[in-house]
Design an enzyme around this catalytic site. Sequence first.
Site, PDB file in Angstrom:
ATOM      1  CB  THR A   1      -0.902  -0.008   1.264  1.00 56.99           C
ATOM      2  OG1 THR A   1      -1.545   1.250   1.386  1.00 56.99           O
ATOM      3  CG2 THR A   1      -0.097  -0.240   2.530  1.00 56.99           C
ATOM      4  CG  ASP A   2      -1.163   4.944  -1.065  1.00 57.03           C
ATOM      5  OD1 ASP A   2      -1.741   4.309  -0.154  1.00 57.03           O
ATOM      6  OD2 ASP A   2      -1.750   5.800  -1.761  1.00 57.03           O
ATOM      7  CD  GLU A   3      -3.537   3.545   4.425  1.00 58.22           C
ATOM      8  OE1 GLU A   3      -3.311   3.357   5.620  1.00 58.22           O
ATOM      9  OE2 GLU A   3      -4.680   3.612   3.941  1.00 58.22           O
TER      10      GLU A   3
ATOM     11  CE1 TYR B   1      -3.524  -2.706   5.619  1.00 57.00           C
ATOM     12  CE2 TYR B   1      -3.368  -0.358   5.129  1.00 57.00           C
ATOM     13  CZ  TYR B   1      -3.402  -1.679   4.703  1.00 57.00           C
ATOM     14  OH  TYR B   1      -3.303  -1.963   3.359  1.00 57.00           O
TER      15      TYR B   1
ATOM     16  CE  LYS C   1       0.006  -4.621   3.033  1.00 55.67           C
ATOM     17  NZ  LYS C   1      -0.286  -5.977   2.504  1.00 55.67           N
TER      18      LYS C   1
HETATM   19  P1  NAD Z   1      -9.588  -7.527   1.923  1.00 55.73           P
HETATM   20  O1  NAD Z   1      -9.663  -7.200   3.370  1.00 55.73           O
HETATM   21  O2  NAD Z   1     -10.777  -7.280   1.065  1.00 55.73           O
HETATM   22  O3  NAD Z   1      -9.215  -9.067   1.743  1.00 55.73           O
HETATM   23  C1  NAD Z   1      -8.243  -9.703   2.518  1.00 55.73           C
HETATM   24  C2  NAD Z   1      -8.379 -11.218   2.314  1.00 55.73           C
HETATM   25  O4  NAD Z   1      -7.326 -11.866   3.057  1.00 55.73           O
HETATM   26  C3  NAD Z   1      -9.699 -11.808   2.812  1.00 55.73           C
HETATM   27  O5  NAD Z   1     -10.236 -12.687   1.848  1.00 55.73           O
HETATM   28  C4  NAD Z   1      -9.328 -12.554   4.092  1.00 55.73           C
HETATM   29  O6  NAD Z   1     -10.154 -13.662   4.361  1.00 55.73           O
HETATM   30  C5  NAD Z   1      -7.885 -12.979   3.772  1.00 55.73           C
HETATM   31  N1  NAD Z   1      -7.085 -13.176   5.003  1.00 55.73           N
HETATM   32  C6  NAD Z   1      -6.983 -12.343   6.063  1.00 55.73           C
HETATM   33  N2  NAD Z   1      -6.166 -12.895   7.010  1.00 55.73           N
HETATM   34  C7  NAD Z   1      -5.732 -14.083   6.496  1.00 55.73           C
HETATM   35  C8  NAD Z   1      -4.861 -15.084   6.991  1.00 55.73           C
HETATM   36  N3  NAD Z   1      -4.280 -14.996   8.190  1.00 55.73           N
HETATM   37  N4  NAD Z   1      -4.629 -16.167   6.201  1.00 55.73           N
HETATM   38  C9  NAD Z   1      -5.216 -16.279   4.980  1.00 55.73           C
HETATM   39  N5  NAD Z   1      -6.072 -15.362   4.482  1.00 55.73           N
HETATM   40  C10 NAD Z   1      -6.320 -14.268   5.225  1.00 55.73           C
HETATM   41  O7  NAD Z   1      -8.304  -6.763   1.380  1.00 55.73           O
HETATM   42  P2  NAD Z   1      -8.075  -6.021  -0.021  1.00 55.73           P
HETATM   43  O8  NAD Z   1      -8.642  -4.660   0.048  1.00 55.73           O
HETATM   44  O9  NAD Z   1      -8.475  -6.926  -1.113  1.00 55.73           O
HETATM   45  O10 NAD Z   1      -6.477  -5.881   0.004  1.00 55.73           O
HETATM   46  C11 NAD Z   1      -5.663  -6.924  -0.480  1.00 55.73           C
HETATM   47  C12 NAD Z   1      -4.206  -6.545  -0.294  1.00 55.73           C
HETATM   48  O11 NAD Z   1      -3.932  -5.351  -1.014  1.00 55.73           O
HETATM   49  C13 NAD Z   1      -3.815  -6.277   1.160  1.00 55.73           C
HETATM   50  O12 NAD Z   1      -2.525  -6.789   1.354  1.00 55.73           O
HETATM   51  C14 NAD Z   1      -3.827  -4.764   1.255  1.00 55.73           C
HETATM   52  O13 NAD Z   1      -2.903  -4.330   2.232  1.00 55.73           O
HETATM   53  C15 NAD Z   1      -3.381  -4.376  -0.142  1.00 55.73           C
HETATM   54  N6  NAD Z   1      -3.861  -3.069  -0.625  1.00 55.73           N
HETATM   55  C16 NAD Z   1      -5.188  -2.755  -0.550  1.00 55.73           C
HETATM   56  C17 NAD Z   1      -5.632  -1.524  -1.079  1.00 55.73           C
HETATM   57  C18 NAD Z   1      -7.090  -1.136  -1.060  1.00 55.73           C
HETATM   58  O14 NAD Z   1      -7.408   0.008  -1.388  1.00 55.73           O
HETATM   59  N7  NAD Z   1      -8.012  -2.037  -0.710  1.00 55.73           N
HETATM   60  C19 NAD Z   1      -4.708  -0.644  -1.636  1.00 55.73           C
HETATM   61  C20 NAD Z   1      -3.352  -1.004  -1.676  1.00 55.73           C
HETATM   62  C21 NAD Z   1      -2.954  -2.224  -1.173  1.00 55.73           C
HETATM   63  O1  DAU Z   2      -4.206   3.917   0.384  1.00 52.39           O
HETATM   64  C1  DAU Z   2      -4.395   2.534   0.277  1.00 52.39           C
HETATM   65  C2  DAU Z   2      -5.267   2.026   1.414  1.00 52.39           C
HETATM   66  O2  DAU Z   2      -6.602   2.452   1.114  1.00 52.39           O
HETATM   67  C3  DAU Z   2      -5.229   0.517   1.583  1.00 52.39           C
HETATM   68  O3  DAU Z   2      -3.919   0.131   1.948  1.00 52.39           O
HETATM   69  C4  DAU Z   2      -6.233   0.062   2.657  1.00 52.39           C
HETATM   70  O4  DAU Z   2      -6.240  -1.350   2.737  1.00 52.39           O
HETATM   71  C5  DAU Z   2      -7.605   0.554   2.257  1.00 52.39           C
HETATM   72  O5  DAU Z   2      -8.556   0.216   3.251  1.00 52.39           O
HETATM   73  C6  DAU Z   2      -7.594   2.074   2.044  1.00 52.39           C
HETATM   74  O6  DAU Z   2      -7.354   2.744   3.316  1.00 52.39           O
HETATM   75  P1  DAU Z   2      -8.153   4.076   3.727  1.00 52.39           P
HETATM   76  O7  DAU Z   2      -8.100   4.230   5.183  1.00 52.39           O
HETATM   77  O8  DAU Z   2      -7.701   5.229   2.884  1.00 52.39           O
HETATM   78  O9  DAU Z   2      -9.636   3.662   3.213  1.00 52.39           O
HETATM   79  P2  DAU Z   2     -11.083   3.914   3.849  1.00 52.39           P
HETATM   80  O10 DAU Z   2     -12.074   3.546   2.805  1.00 52.39           O
HETATM   81  O11 DAU Z   2     -11.218   3.295   5.188  1.00 52.39           O
HETATM   82  O12 DAU Z   2     -11.118   5.490   4.031  1.00 52.39           O
HETATM   83  C7  DAU Z   2     -10.949   6.373   2.937  1.00 52.39           C
HETATM   84  C8  DAU Z   2     -11.012   7.781   3.470  1.00 52.39           C
HETATM   85  O13 DAU Z   2     -12.351   8.059   3.865  1.00 52.39           O
HETATM   86  C9  DAU Z   2     -10.146   8.009   4.682  1.00 52.39           C
HETATM   87  O14 DAU Z   2      -9.588   9.320   4.614  1.00 52.39           O
HETATM   88  C10 DAU Z   2     -11.127   7.909   5.859  1.00 52.39           C
HETATM   89  C11 DAU Z   2     -12.426   8.409   5.260  1.00 52.39           C
HETATM   90  N1  DAU Z   2     -13.675   7.787   5.761  1.00 52.39           N
HETATM   91  C12 DAU Z   2     -13.739   6.424   5.840  1.00 52.39           C
HETATM   92  C13 DAU Z   2     -14.883   5.792   6.278  1.00 52.39           C
HETATM   93  C14 DAU Z   2     -14.954   4.282   6.379  1.00 52.39           C
HETATM   94  C15 DAU Z   2     -14.762   8.571   6.106  1.00 52.39           C
HETATM   95  O15 DAU Z   2     -14.709   9.827   6.001  1.00 52.39           O
HETATM   96  N2  DAU Z   2     -15.911   7.965   6.538  1.00 52.39           N
HETATM   97  C16 DAU Z   2     -16.012   6.601   6.657  1.00 52.39           C
HETATM   98  O16 DAU Z   2     -17.070   6.108   7.092  1.00 52.39           O
END
Ligand code: NAD
Ligand code: DAU
Length: 345
Positions: free
Chosen positions: A128-130, A153, A157
Amino acid sequence: MASKRCIVTGGCGFIGSALVRRLCREGRDVLVVDKLTYAGVKESLKEVDGLYDLLVADICDQSRMDRAFAEFRPDTVFHLAAESHVDRSIDGPGEFVRTNVVGTATLLQSALAWWRKNPAFVFQHISTDEVYGSLGAEGFFTEATPYSPHSPYSASKAASDHLVRAWHDTYGLPVRITNCSNNYGPYHFPEKLIPLVILNCLDGKPLPVYGKGANVRDWLYVEDHVSALCLVNEKGADGETYNVGGHNERTNLEVVQAICATLDELRPRAAGPYSDLITYVADRPGHDLRYAIDPSKLMDTLGWRPAESFDTGIRKTVRWYLDNDWWWRPIREQRYAGGRLGAKV
Ligand code: NAD
Ligand code: DAU
């Protein structure tokens, strides 16, 4: 060359399932390794039923992982399994350390043993970019930006990224790392901002905006992320990191307003515009102000281009939720109803 036999950890999650759907459609052999936590949704793979194998297992289980590698004989592991929600990491960081840090180290050990017998193998780590922390009003994250994570989180990561680099530098394990910005699109678990707001609109519930809604995220349609992952797998260089993002910065308030405007058009509400439901709530503790990716390395060296702009992607996403209540309704009713997470420290 494109990998033929792929393990996808976290393949029942949001991004993992999009990757699995694509790999299956391309005729690859896929083993999904997923613990099926609250965020793991097997129904997200319905379109490709019968085209993949599923191992329900925890990536922290060393002997199960060793066996999975030996029996499936992968060319690649795409490692996406993680605890992914920042707000949940504030409420309960332990599971984030366990899965994201210990789980990644466990998987690296299994991969190392497998690679020593199969030198063509590649470990691809999805991050992630975080990990880079927060930007001010100007500038972008590049691959050279120092790590400065703030939430449990993002710290977990960051640790996992360091472990992957350590296994490459110390043992020579072939790796690729990608750091992506915020994804959105179909099958997104409705704890994250975009699906939560869409479903709260449809339920006539308040749309919770943290603080003043001024925090900025850089949004990428999930299938564009998946195309980047496949390209990096096929053409990326050993040990390299690639940032993934499509230059779609928006404040959170702009995102919520865009969803409201799209729904006003596609599913007008008798009681008035959806934006009437916007409610400002207490801010997220340690809330990063702004994320923005410089994707020029991925674009210039590998030729990646996103297909969707924020405007086209958000419209597709809203339409998908309108057409697919079979997927989200059981989740809202049985797993997570949309209540506030991560507000108390
Ligand atoms: P998600 O939470 O939707 O899915 C995570 C999956 O991992 C689930 O299916 C869960 O059952 C499985 N899991 C969790 N713990 C586990 C364990 N101990 N063993 C096996 N499986 C397990 O997540 P996502 O949003 O699809 O993100 C996927 C990856 O991409 C993560 O590594 C996240 O950090 C990264 N990422 C997400 C975003 C985003 O915006 N969602 C952005 C950048 C990077
Ligand atoms: O940047 C990449 C990341 O993006 C991934 O690594 C994470 O897995 C993914 O969950 C996401 O993280 P964020 O914290 O940015 O996503 P989230 O959807 O939780 O929140 C997006 C923005 O919106 C953040 O600034 C918080 C705000 N927010 C979120 C929720 C759930 C609100 O204002 N209200 C809300 O109810």
